[in-house]
Design a protein around this motif. Sequence first.
Motif, mmCIF file in Angstrom:
data_model
loop_
_atom_site.group_PDB
_atom_site.id
_atom_site.type_symbol
_atom_site.label_atom_id
_atom_site.label_comp_id
_atom_site.label_asym_id
_atom_site.label_seq_id
_atom_site.Cartn_x
_atom_site.Cartn_y
_atom_site.Cartn_z
ATOM 1 N N VAL A 304 0.828 -1.219 0.000
ATOM 2 C CA VAL A 304 0.000 0.000 0.000
ATOM 3 C C VAL A 304 0.863 1.271 0.000
ATOM 4 C CG1 VAL A 304 -2.093 -1.000 0.980
ATOM 5 C CG2 VAL A 304 -0.271 -0.224 2.515
ATOM 6 N N GLU A 305 2.146 1.148 -0.330
ATOM 7 C CA GLU A 305 3.018 2.320 -0.173
ATOM 8 C C GLU A 305 2.637 3.474 -1.091
ATOM 9 O OE1 GLU A 305 7.223 1.719 -0.940
ATOM 10 O OE2 GLU A 305 6.816 0.400 -2.629
ATOM 11 N N GLU A 306 2.023 3.163 -2.244
ATOM 12 C CA GLU A 306 1.671 4.280 -3.138
ATOM 13 C C GLU A 306 0.570 5.165 -2.541
ATOM 14 O OE1 GLU A 306 1.494 1.114 -3.838
ATOM 15 O OE2 GLU A 306 -0.324 0.587 -4.961
ATOM 16 N N HIS A 307 -0.153 4.624 -1.536
ATOM 17 C CA HIS A 307 -1.153 5.457 -0.858
ATOM 18 C C HIS A 307 -0.517 6.330 0.209
ATOM 19 C CE1 HIS A 307 -4.464 3.366 -2.811
ATOM 20 N NE2 HIS A 307 -3.769 2.247 -2.602
ATOM 21 N N TYR A 308 0.684 5.979 0.596
ATOM 22 C CA TYR A 308 1.394 6.675 1.681
ATOM 23 C C TYR A 308 2.262 7.806 1.127
ATOM 24 C CZ TYR A 308 5.141 7.035 5.290
ATOM 25 O OH TYR A 308 6.070 7.462 6.199
ATOM 26 N N LEU A 309 2.905 7.543 0.015
ATOM 27 C CA LEU A 309 3.830 8.527 -0.560
ATOM 28 C C LEU A 309 3.071 9.622 -1.293
ATOM 29 C CD1 LEU A 309 6.362 5.958 -2.035
ATOM 30 C CD2 LEU A 309 6.821 7.568 -0.157
ATOM 31 N N PRO A 310 3.638 10.824 -1.346
ATOM 32 C CA PRO A 310 3.014 11.882 -2.151
ATOM 33 C C PRO A 310 2.890 11.409 -3.607
ATOM 34 C CG PRO A 310 4.805 12.772 -0.833
ATOM 35 C CD PRO A 310 4.874 11.280 -0.703
ATOM 36 N N SER A 311 1.698 11.472 -4.134
ATOM 37 C CA SER A 311 1.479 11.049 -5.520
ATOM 38 C C SER A 311 1.296 12.282 -6.393
ATOM 39 C CB SER A 311 0.229 10.181 -5.597
ATOM 40 O OG SER A 311 -0.895 10.973 -5.214
ATOM 41 N N ILE A 312 1.373 12.082 -7.678
ATOM 42 C CA ILE A 312 1.134 13.192 -8.610
ATOM 43 C C ILE A 312 -0.264 13.768 -8.362
ATOM 44 C CG2 ILE A 312 0.859 13.757 -11.066
ATOM 45 C CD1 ILE A 312 3.011 11.506 -11.569
ATOM 46 N N GLU A 313 -1.236 12.889 -8.139
ATOM 47 C CA GLU A 313 -2.607 13.363 -7.920
ATOM 48 C C GLU A 313 -2.715 14.215 -6.661
ATOM 49 O OE1 GLU A 313 -5.171 13.444 -9.957
ATOM 50 O OE2 GLU A 313 -3.721 12.549 -11.361
ATOM 51 N N ARG A 314 -2.080 13.740 -5.567
ATOM 52 C CA ARG A 314 -2.141 14.528 -4.320
ATOM 53 C C ARG A 314 -1.433 15.866 -4.485
ATOM 54 N NH1 ARG A 314 0.237 10.945 0.258
ATOM 55 N NH2 ARG A 314 0.057 12.868 1.471
ATOM 56 N N VAL A 315 -0.328 15.885 -5.217
ATOM 57 C CA VAL A 315 0.394 17.149 -5.427
ATOM 58 C C VAL A 315 -0.461 18.092 -6.281
ATOM 59 C CG1 VAL A 315 2.464 18.217 -6.417
ATOM 60 C CG2 VAL A 315 2.659 16.063 -5.124
ATOM 61 N N LYS A 316 -1.074 17.554 -7.321
ATOM 62 C CA LYS A 316 -1.926 18.389 -8.182
ATOM 63 C C LYS A 316 -3.085 18.983 -7.381
ATOM 64 C CE LYS A 316 -3.125 16.526 -12.182
ATOM 65 N NZ LYS A 316 -3.395 15.386 -13.117
ATOM 66 N N HIS A 317 -3.660 18.154 -6.520
ATOM 67 C CA HIS A 317 -4.790 18.626 -5.707
ATOM 68 C C HIS A 317 -4.338 19.770 -4.789
ATOM 69 C CE1 HIS A 317 -8.636 18.426 -3.637
ATOM 70 N NE2 HIS A 317 -7.961 18.468 -2.490
ATOM 71 N N ALA A 318 -3.185 19.604 -4.177
ATOM 72 C CA ALA A 318 -2.686 20.653 -3.272
ATOM 73 C C ALA A 318 -2.399 21.944 -4.044
ATOM 74 C CB ALA A 318 -1.425 20.165 -2.562
ATOM 75 N N ILE A 319 -1.865 21.798 -5.229
ATOM 76 C CA ILE A 319 -1.566 22.994 -6.040
ATOM 77 C C ILE A 319 -2.878 23.708 -6.403
ATOM 78 C CG2 ILE A 319 -0.659 23.803 -8.254
ATOM 79 C CD1 ILE A 319 1.385 21.441 -8.116
ATOM 80 N N ARG A 320 -3.855 22.942 -6.818
ATOM 81 C CA ARG A 320 -5.152 23.560 -7.176
ATOM 82 C C ARG A 320 -5.764 24.283 -5.981
ATOM 83 N NH1 ARG A 320 -7.126 21.742 -12.109
ATOM 84 N NH2 ARG A 320 -6.401 19.687 -12.784
#
Lengths: 326, 361
Positions: A304-320
């Motif tokens: 499940v590590e990809e849910h733990y690490l910053p993902s492109i989607e999470r970064v995009k959401h934060a930027i928006r």
Amino acid sequence: MAVLNMVEAIRQTLADEMARDGRILLLGQDIGRNGGVFRATDGLQERFGEDRVVDMPLAEAVIVGASVGLAASGLRPVAELQFLGFGSQAFHQIEGQVARMRFRSQGRYGMPLVIRAPFGGNVRTPELHSDAHEAKYVNSPGLKVAMPASAYDARGLLAEAIRDPDPVLFCEPLRGYRRIKDEVPDADYTVPFGQARLVRDGTDVAVIAWSAAVTVAAEAAAQLAADGISCAVLDLRTLVPLDVRALAEVVARTGRAVVVHEAPMTAGFGAEVIATIQEEAFWSLEAPIGRVTAYDTPYPIASVEEHYLPSIERVKHAIRRVAGEV
Amino acid sequence: MGPATATAREQAAVVPVTRLGPDGVLAPGCDPALSSAEALAAFRLMLLTRTYDERAFSLQRQGRLGTFSPVTGQEASVVGSAWALDPTRDWVVPQYRELPAMLRQGHTLEKVLLYQMGNPVGNRMEEGVNVLPIQISLAAQVPHAVGLAWGLRHQGLDACVITYFGDGASSEGDVHEAMNLAGVRRASVIFFLQNNGFAISTPVAKQTATESFALRAAGYGFPGELVDGNDLFAVYEVTRRAVERARAGEGPTLIESRTYRLGPHNTADDPTRYVDPEELRSWQALDPIVRVRAWLRSEGALDDASEVELQAELDGEVARAVAAAEAFPKVRPGQIFEHVYARPPDRVAAQWESVGEAGSA
């Protein structure tokens, strides 16, 4: 000029530096005959001999502690910790000894040594192999902390680290060893410490990252460009020294910022970046600063590590969100 | 210097090697390990250490000196071991209770005092003084000693390194890691474990279940020796043997020097809370200075008149060092920043600037 991945760039730099300076000696677990578990030292023992590429017992504290004595004797040791997560077993030697020996001896014994340590996620390792522990080390005055994000910087920053008279913790992103590839000059060069790299310029939001998180930040920025959000991406390259001026400048241009790192949120180095921005560029800010980090949990099981690490989607959401779009 | 043949139990490192008895008489069949002239010089250093401890204790009580740890009771252990080294090529990696070993290597009383009075400059050994700074984080110096010995030999030098630590520090993992590595690399290092009975208040029996620390060496693949740490000749002889082994490339030795801390752990400690007065008295009777003095007198190398003269000389030496240290310029706030980095980060440079003394190093 050749396209190298990070582990090739590191290996080439170690070889070139050893050829240049006979005082350099490598020590670590499995680095000799096996060439390192990631092959970072592949072929170096054959080339430089067992006296200069030394297989060590499985004991992090004495790998680092012996490096202190080797440096005091006039050599320039480059130690490898097989994983930064196991650096905790040498933490007292790094923080209490390596970082302070110059100060304690009032300049008699500088510590021109490098501790190389791979770290970071997304390569499906067991517990403690992936942890991003950089923030545990930046609070150790006397020590410098380098975190390259490209093969070019891996070479330039490692050469700089080896030549620097101060001790350097050199953190190498595991997932970048093979996946991050870029052009690396054959000619000798160094990348000075404390000079951040503007990976991409932009006008709306500054995304600040280091090591493998830079790739995630850059990909998120590229995708958002298509949606009309212009992001600058700043790679800090070294956390100590920190390029305060570059941080202030990029935030002055954008007025908005997001910090991305692989370590847990609480007291991660992102907190230091945000505190620095509010000291240096508060009046430029148009929105609260965002951060995308790992969670405040132990590093999870690999499935499940990809849910733990910053993902492109999470970064995009934060930027928006910082840009006022969500 | 033909010592008596070691007994089987001495060789097994469960009975301490002893040469000079508490009465100052050599064991039958033993030659003295040092000539009377050398023994007198070693005695002088032991007595200087005792003189310094007494003076420094009084300065500490007057508020003129910070916390420090006296050597009292361990003078033969430290002096005898350091005496076996060649200060021009061998190295000392101390903990913090080894004043005379540092002096023997060329460090000065003035600098020792300067450090204890709160000036960091006092912990800087001059070039040519082969000593690492004192270590406060117990046992952390032991890996350094192995790396130092390894590094010196790597550069073709026939130097050996002695590192000091105690019965308390022996419980730290660093000691295990360092000894293991030293065995593997046949490092020219001497692990000199001063078993002085206590780690602050914790007695040896609560530190280890072993009959003798020296036995541990077998597990690392090199010899261990147990020596009467209050016997200058025995300590010198055993350490000399370890130096010769190291010099010949035969690798490390662990020496347990069994001694006793006659004073407090440091000037902030009250040993009456935990030291059995009977036990203390029994060790006071084994005072290392007393037995060398008795031997020197029996050899005609010392008498009442010459000892009065020597004591006056040592008092003067300590007084001059105190005067010099007290006359040294006061510590400046800028010294907080000096020598932290060779190339300070901008942020550190700015902090330095803010205290107003940047660049004054």
